[in-house]
Design a protein around this motif. Structure first.
Motif, short mmCIF file in Angstrom:
data_model
loop_
_atom_site.label_atom_id
_atom_site.label_comp_id
_atom_site.label_asym_id
_atom_site.label_seq_id
_atom_site.Cartn_x
_atom_site.Cartn_y
_atom_site.Cartn_z
N ALA A 102 44.45 32.25 33.09
CA ALA A 102 45.33 32.92 34.04
C ALA A 102 46.11 31.86 34.81
O ALA A 102 45.57 30.84 35.21
N GLY A 103 47.40 32.10 34.98
CA GLY A 103 48.21 31.14 35.72
C GLY A 103 48.82 30.06 34.85
O GLY A 103 49.72 29.36 35.29
N THR A 104 48.36 29.95 33.59
CA THR A 104 48.95 28.96 32.69
C THR A 104 50.30 29.48 32.21
O THR A 104 50.41 30.62 31.79
N PRO A 105 51.32 28.64 32.27
CA PRO A 105 52.65 29.06 31.82
C PRO A 105 52.63 29.44 30.35
O PRO A 105 51.94 28.80 29.56
N ASP B 81 31.35 47.02 22.31
CA ASP B 81 31.99 47.70 23.45
C ASP B 81 31.52 47.11 24.78
O ASP B 81 32.30 46.98 25.72
N THR B 82 30.25 46.75 24.85
CA THR B 82 29.71 46.14 26.07
C THR B 82 30.38 44.79 26.33
O THR B 82 30.75 44.47 27.46
N TYR B 83 30.54 44.04 25.25
CA TYR B 83 31.19 42.73 25.34
C TYR B 83 32.62 42.89 25.86
O TYR B 83 33.06 42.19 26.79
N ARG B 84 33.33 43.83 25.28
CA ARG B 84 34.72 44.05 25.69
C ARG B 84 34.80 44.53 27.14
O ARG B 84 35.68 44.11 27.90
N ALA B 85 33.90 45.41 27.52
CA ALA B 85 33.90 45.92 28.90
C ALA B 85 33.65 44.79 29.89
O ALA B 85 34.26 44.74 30.97
N PHE B 86 32.79 43.89 29.53
CA PHE B 86 32.52 42.73 30.41
C PHE B 86 33.78 41.89 30.57
O PHE B 86 34.10 41.44 31.67
N GLY B 87 34.50 41.70 29.50
CA GLY B 87 35.74 40.94 29.56
C GLY B 87 36.77 41.57 30.48
O GLY B 87 37.48 40.89 31.22
N ALA B 93 36.17 35.04 34.42
CA ALA B 93 34.85 34.51 34.06
C ALA B 93 34.67 34.54 32.54
O ALA B 93 34.11 33.61 31.95
N PHE B 94 35.15 35.60 31.91
CA PHE B 94 35.08 35.69 30.44
C PHE B 94 35.81 34.52 29.80
O PHE B 94 35.29 33.84 28.91
N ARG B 95 37.02 34.25 30.27
CA ARG B 95 37.79 33.13 29.73
C ARG B 95 37.10 31.81 30.00
O ARG B 95 37.07 30.92 29.14
N LEU B 96 36.56 31.66 31.20
CA LEU B 96 35.86 30.42 31.54
C LEU B 96 34.73 30.14 30.56
O LEU B 96 34.51 29.00 30.13
N PRO B 100 36.96 28.06 27.24
CA PRO B 100 37.21 27.02 28.23
C PRO B 100 38.15 25.98 27.64
O PRO B 100 38.07 25.67 26.46
N GLY B 101 39.04 25.45 28.42
CA GLY B 101 39.91 24.39 27.93
C GLY B 101 39.15 23.07 27.87
O GLY B 101 38.00 22.98 28.31
N ALA B 102 39.77 22.06 27.29
CA ALA B 102 39.15 20.73 27.29
C ALA B 102 38.98 20.27 28.73
O ALA B 102 39.86 20.44 29.56
N GLY B 103 37.81 19.71 29.03
CA GLY B 103 37.58 19.22 30.38
C GLY B 103 37.01 20.25 31.32
O GLY B 103 36.55 19.91 32.40
#
Lengths: 178, 178
Positions: A102-105, B81-87, B93-96, B100-103
């Motif tokens: 989120a927030g990434t261009p 469906d549970t996984y998607r609902a959590f997202g 937090a799901f993306r984190l 996760p990006g490098a670093g």
DNA sequence: ACCTGAACACCGTTCAAGT
DNA sequence: ACCTGAACACCGTTCAAGT
């Protein structure tokens, strides 16, 4: 008397692109880019609005390159292998484009749409026109998730990752073929 | 004479978790967390080593919660469906945790492994023990990619996203079932 | 033993002053 | 017309000084 140009927008985007792969998104600093192109940070603002816009330009360059490669693929396996090879070649750019936080261009809509045409063409051939969109989304979601996990080192339970990739392609192509 | 504690590690992690969803990862600043828990930024370092470690704690809390929910699922459709609902409930937090990006600080290996047991159990039931790992990776990669794309607004070509989700589950379960 | 202000080394960005 | 130093508002982090 005007000063001669000491850099160009292309050189700035290229420097940002290189820094992205070397140091990650957080490593793409205006100061770092400036050093690479041989000017001071404030000078960059003559050619690019701000850092977000610079990141967006890198995202668009990445998608254009990816689109060109995918367009050359004639079948599903070649397309998916090309996609995966691109992710391994430019992991940070792949993440920037495919799983931006989120927030990434993000790239322009038209640039993003163009990247979908190859997979839609191939999906239509396998699943038929009626299911082409759903089939394309199935293949794209799987490949994007797989490559993301591979780049993140998320396959931690052993086993052969190439075998999992082949298993996925075989079962997916079979599943969506009429 | 000791000063009474004005906050706790749990309160700090909870504040970081909330800030993550509200302002994204870049919005999780030590100053912002400090304001939420009612201390000054330097005081946070009495309870957490640094910002990276704080992010890691949020990632681990997220994975533990996700694991608990997935473990309760009895079949593939419920699990997915549970996984998607959590997202959808905790997109940042799901993306984190999943992309996760490098670093970006990442959860402890044991915490990550625990999140895989439910999908492995269900995949074994569908595909058999021999192909359980490959089948789990097929399902996980697809679902992770799908949810990431959905959260990023990457499904831009129209059509019904729920229908694409159902199409995916139906074809995947069919494909991996012996 | 915890908390704080002050300080340091970084960021992105603006702007007046140089050429 | 482009480039720069200086400045500003932010960061994360450290540390001596307070209670």
């Amino acid at each position: 008397m005007p000063t001669p140009d000491r850099t160009t927008l292309d050189a700035i985007v290229a420097a940002a692109r290189d820094l992205l792969e070397e140091d990650g998104l957080a490593g793409v600093t205006m100061q770092g880019v400036a050093v690479r192109v041989g000017v001071r940070a404030p000078s960059l603002y003559k050619r690019v609005e701000n850092r977000d816009r610079l990141i967006q330009l890198v995202a668009e360059e990445t998608l254009l390159e990816l689109t060109a490669r995918l367009d050359a693929a004639a079948d599903a396996r070649t397309l998916l292998d090309t996609y995966r090879a691109f992710g391994k070649e430019r992991p940070a750019a792949f993440r920037l484009v495919m799983t931006p936080g989120a927030g990434t261009p993000v790239a322009d809509t038209a640039v993003q749409a163009a990247a979908s045409t190859a997979i839609l063409r191939i999906s239509a051939g396998l699943a038929g026109e009626t299911d082409a969109l759903e089939a394309a989304r199935l293949l794209t979601a799987w490949a994007t998730g797989f490559i993301s996990m591979e780049l993140n080192g998320a396959f931690r339970l052993g086993g052969d990752i190439d075998r999992a990739w082949d298993y996925g392609i075989a079962h997916l192509v079979d599943a969506i073929t009429r």
